[in-house]
Scaffold this motif. Structure first.
Motif, short mmCIF file in Angstrom:
data_model
loop_
_atom_site.label_atom_id
_atom_site.label_comp_id
_atom_site.label_asym_id
_atom_site.label_seq_id
_atom_site.Cartn_x
_atom_site.Cartn_y
_atom_site.Cartn_z
N VAL A 77 0.87 -1.17 0.00
CA VAL A 77 0.00 0.00 0.00
C VAL A 77 0.91 1.23 0.00
N LYS A 78 0.71 2.08 -1.01
CA LYS A 78 1.59 3.25 -1.16
C LYS A 78 0.79 4.51 -0.85
N LEU A 79 1.20 5.19 0.21
CA LEU A 79 0.41 6.32 0.71
C LEU A 79 1.24 7.59 0.78
N THR A 80 0.57 8.72 0.63
CA THR A 80 1.27 10.01 0.75
C THR A 80 0.39 11.01 1.47
N MET A 81 1.05 11.90 2.20
CA MET A 81 0.32 12.91 2.96
C MET A 81 1.23 14.13 3.10
N THR A 82 0.66 15.30 3.01
CA THR A 82 1.43 16.52 3.26
C THR A 82 0.66 17.36 4.27
N GLY A 83 1.32 17.78 5.32
CA GLY A 83 0.61 18.56 6.32
C GLY A 83 1.50 18.98 7.46
N PRO A 84 0.92 19.68 8.43
CA PRO A 84 1.72 20.20 9.55
C PRO A 84 2.01 19.15 10.61
N PHE A 101 6.24 16.75 3.60
CA PHE A 101 5.75 15.91 2.50
C PHE A 101 6.18 14.50 2.86
N ASP A 102 5.19 13.63 3.01
CA ASP A 102 5.46 12.30 3.53
C ASP A 102 5.06 11.22 2.52
N ILE A 103 5.86 10.17 2.48
CA ILE A 103 5.64 9.03 1.57
C ILE A 103 5.80 7.75 2.39
N GLU A 104 4.89 6.80 2.24
CA GLU A 104 5.04 5.52 2.94
C GLU A 104 4.70 4.38 1.99
N VAL A 105 5.52 3.33 2.02
CA VAL A 105 5.19 2.10 1.30
C VAL A 105 5.10 0.99 2.34
N ILE A 106 3.90 0.45 2.54
CA ILE A 106 3.72 -0.56 3.57
C ILE A 106 3.43 -1.90 2.90
N GLY A 107 4.23 -2.90 3.26
CA GLY A 107 4.01 -4.24 2.72
C GLY A 107 5.01 -4.66 1.66
N ASP A 108 6.14 -3.97 1.57
CA ASP A 108 7.19 -4.35 0.62
C ASP A 108 8.51 -4.42 1.39
#
Ligand code: AMP
Length: 433
Positions: free
Chosen positions: A105-112, A130-137
Motif C-alpha cells: 500500500v503506497k500512501l502520501t500525505m502533506t501537512g503540519p 511531505f510524507d511518503i510511505e510504502v507498507i508491505g514491501d
C-alpha cells in the motif's frame, strides 16, 4: 489590543510564503501520483500512546518534544499533536484493514507536524512535511525507489544539489549486540561526556552517534560502526539497496551517524542535506525502513519504508539561494474597471461571468476614478483590463492588454473567449490578445 502574537515557534504563512508552500505541495502531489501513491489524511492529533509506542518512549521526539493536549474533561484518553506522520498512518493502515488491500500500500500525505522543541532558525514548533510511505514491501528495490523519489522532489523544487546520506541500522537480530558494543566503547569515557550524552549512554546509545556536540567528534569517529556489525540478511539487504541506487545513477555518501531519532527504524536509514550542511541539524528530509512498526502498533508483522521531507527548510534554502522570488503569487488575469465609478453592479456582473467561464478575474468595486482603477490593476500584475464605458450601449467593452500596451473593442459576448485565448498566449510567453 495589538499585543497578540502567533505562538512562539510558529509563524503565519503570509501569501508570498504560502505561494512557495503551495508550489512545493503541487510538485509533491504530482510526483506522488506519477509514482503511484494514494493521498490520505490522518488527524493532526492521536492517542499519545500511538507515538509513545510507535516512535519510542525514550526518544527526544516523545520524551521532550511531544505536544500533549491536556484533556479538559474526564476523558480517559491522553492526546498529542502528531510529531511525525508515520505512526498515525500505520495506525490507520491497521485500523482500516489495509493488510487486505493489494500490497504494497503506497500512501502520501502533506501537512503540519508539531514538536515542542526550542525554536531556532529552521526549527519550528509547527512545520510541514511531505510524507511518503510504502507498507508491505520488504525491499530492497523499493528502498532505492523511495530515495530516488526524494531526489526527484528536490530537483523539481529547484535544489538539484541535494545529497543523500545513507546508512543501515540493522534489525532486531544484529542491533542489540551492536548497541552493547557501543556501550562498551563509550563507558570508559562516561565521566567526560556532556550531560545529554551521558543520559543517552544509559538509555539510547545509538543516539550518541548523531550527537552534534563538538566534544563528541573524536570519540564518535572511533566508535564501532554498525555496518561492520550487520547480520547476514541485513548486510545482503544493504548491499542490494546500494546496487539498486547505482543502477538508478543515484550518488550517496555512507554516513554511520545517520541513525535517525526514532525507535521504529530498521535497516535502511537516509537523510537529505545540502552540500556542506550536514552535521548542522539542518537535514532537509529523512526516512527509513520500519519493519517492526506495524506489529508494534498491533497489526500483523508487515514491513514498511517511508520518508518525511521538511517543506519549511526547502523554502528557507530556496530563499537563501535567491530562488525564492521565482515563486510569485499569481495576479488576476483580468481586472474589470469602469469609466463610471458608481456603476459597480455591471463591473461585478462582468467579472462574475468571466469567473464562471474559468478566468481569474476581479472587478474593481471601489468608487475611484478610472485612472486609479487602472493603476491598481497594473500594480497587481493583471495581464488585461476590461474597461466598461459608453460602448456598453452597443454590447461592447474595451479590452486592454497591459503587457503589450494594445487595446481593442470586443463584444461582451466574445469577451471570455478572447481572454482565454489571450491568457494562453501570455502563458506561452508570446503576449497579446
Ligand atoms: P525527522 O523525522 O526529525 O527526521 O524530520 C524529517 C524532516 O522534517 C527533517 O529533515 C526536517 O526537514 C523537518 N523537520 C523536523 N523537525 C523540524 C522542525 N522542528 N522545524 C522544521 N522542520 C523540521
Amino acid at each position: 489590543m495589538s499585543t497578540f502574537r502567533a505562538p512562539r515557534g510558529t509563524r503565519d504563512l503570509l501569501p508570498a510564503e504560502r505561494a512557495a508552500f503551495r508550489r512545493l505541495e503541487t510538485i509533491a502531489t504530482d510526483l506522488a501520483r506519477r509514482y503511484g501513491y494514494h493521498e490520505l489524511d490522518t488527524p493532526i492529533f492521536e492517542q499519545a500512546a500511538v507515538f509513545e509506542r510507535g516512535v519510542g518512549a525514550v526518544t527526544d521526539v516523545v520524551e521532550k518534544e511531544l505536544f500533549r493536549i491536556a484533556p479538559r474533561t474526564e476523558e480517559a484518553e491522553s492526546w498529542a499533536l502528531r510529531p511525525e506522520p508515520t505512526a498515525g498512518i500505520v495506525r490507520a493502515y491497521i485500523q482500516h484493514g489495509m493488510q487486505t488491500w493489494p500490497q504494497p500500500v503506497k500512501l502520501t500525505m502533506t501537512g503540519p507536524m508539531f514538536r515542542y522543541d526550542r525554536p531556532q532558525a529552521g526549527r519550528y514548533r509547527q512545520f510541514w512535511q511531505f510524507d511518503i510511505e510504502v507498507i508491505g514491501d520488504p525491499g530492497p528495490a523499493v528502498d532505492a525507489e523511495i530515495i530516488e523519489l526524494g531526489r526527484a522532489f528536490y530537483r523539481e523544487a529547484g535544489l538539484g544539489s541535494v545529497e543523500v546520506l545513507l546508512n543501515s541500522i540493522g534489525d532486531g537480530a544484529c542491533r542489540p549486540a551492536y548497541i552493547e558494543s557501543l556501550r562498551a566503547w563509550y563507558q570508559p569515557h562516561a565521566e567526560e561526556l556532556p550531560q545529554l550524552e551521558r543520559d543517552r549512554l544509559e538509555r539510547n546509545p545509538l543516539r550518541l552517534l548523531d550527537s552534534k556536540d563538538p566534544a563528541m567528534a573524536e570519540l564518535n569517529a572511533g566508535a564501532p560502526r554498525i555496518t561492520d556489525a550487520l547480520c547476514g540478511p541485513c548486510r545482503d539487504h544493504f548491499s542490494a539497496v546500494r546496487e539498486h541506487l547505482h543502477a538508478l545513477g543515484i550518488g550517496y555518501r555512507l554516513e554511520p551517524a545517520v541513525v535517525r531519532g526514532l525507535d521504529y527504524y530498521t535497516r535502511t536509514a537516509f537523510e537529505f542535506y545540502l552540500p556542506g550542511r550536514d552535521g548542522q541539524q539542518q537535514a532537509l528530509g529523512g526516512g527509513g525502513r520500519y519493519d517492526g512498526l506495524v506489529e508494534l502498533l498491533g497489526g500483523r508483522p508487515t514491513p514498511g519504508i517511508g520518508f518525511g521531507l521538511g517543506l519549511d527548510r526547502i523554502v528557507l534554502a530556496l530563499n537563501a539561494a535567491g530562488a525564492g522570488d521565482a515563486v510569485r503569487e499569481p495576479g488576476p488575469v483580468a481586472v474589470v474597471i469602469g469609466a463610471d465609478p458608481g456603476a459597480t453592479a455591471i463591473r461585478l456582473r462582468v467579472a462574475t461571468d468571466l469567473r464562471a467561464a474559468g478566468i481569474a478575474a476581479r472587478a474593481d468595486l471601489g468608487q475611484r476614478r478610472l485612472a486609479r482603477q487602472l493603476e491598481s490593476a497594473a500594480r497587481e500584475h493583471a495581464h488585461f483590463v476590461v474597461i466598461i464605458g459608453d460602448e456598453l450601449a452597443d454590447g461592447n467593452v474595451q479590452l486592454k492588454d497591459l503587457d503589450a500596451g494594445s487595446q481593442q473593442l470586443v463584444a461582451l459576448d466574445d469577451l471570455a473567449r478572447k481572454l482565454l485565448q489571450g491568457d494562453r498566449s501570455h502563458r506561452h510567453g508570446k503576449g497579446g490578445a
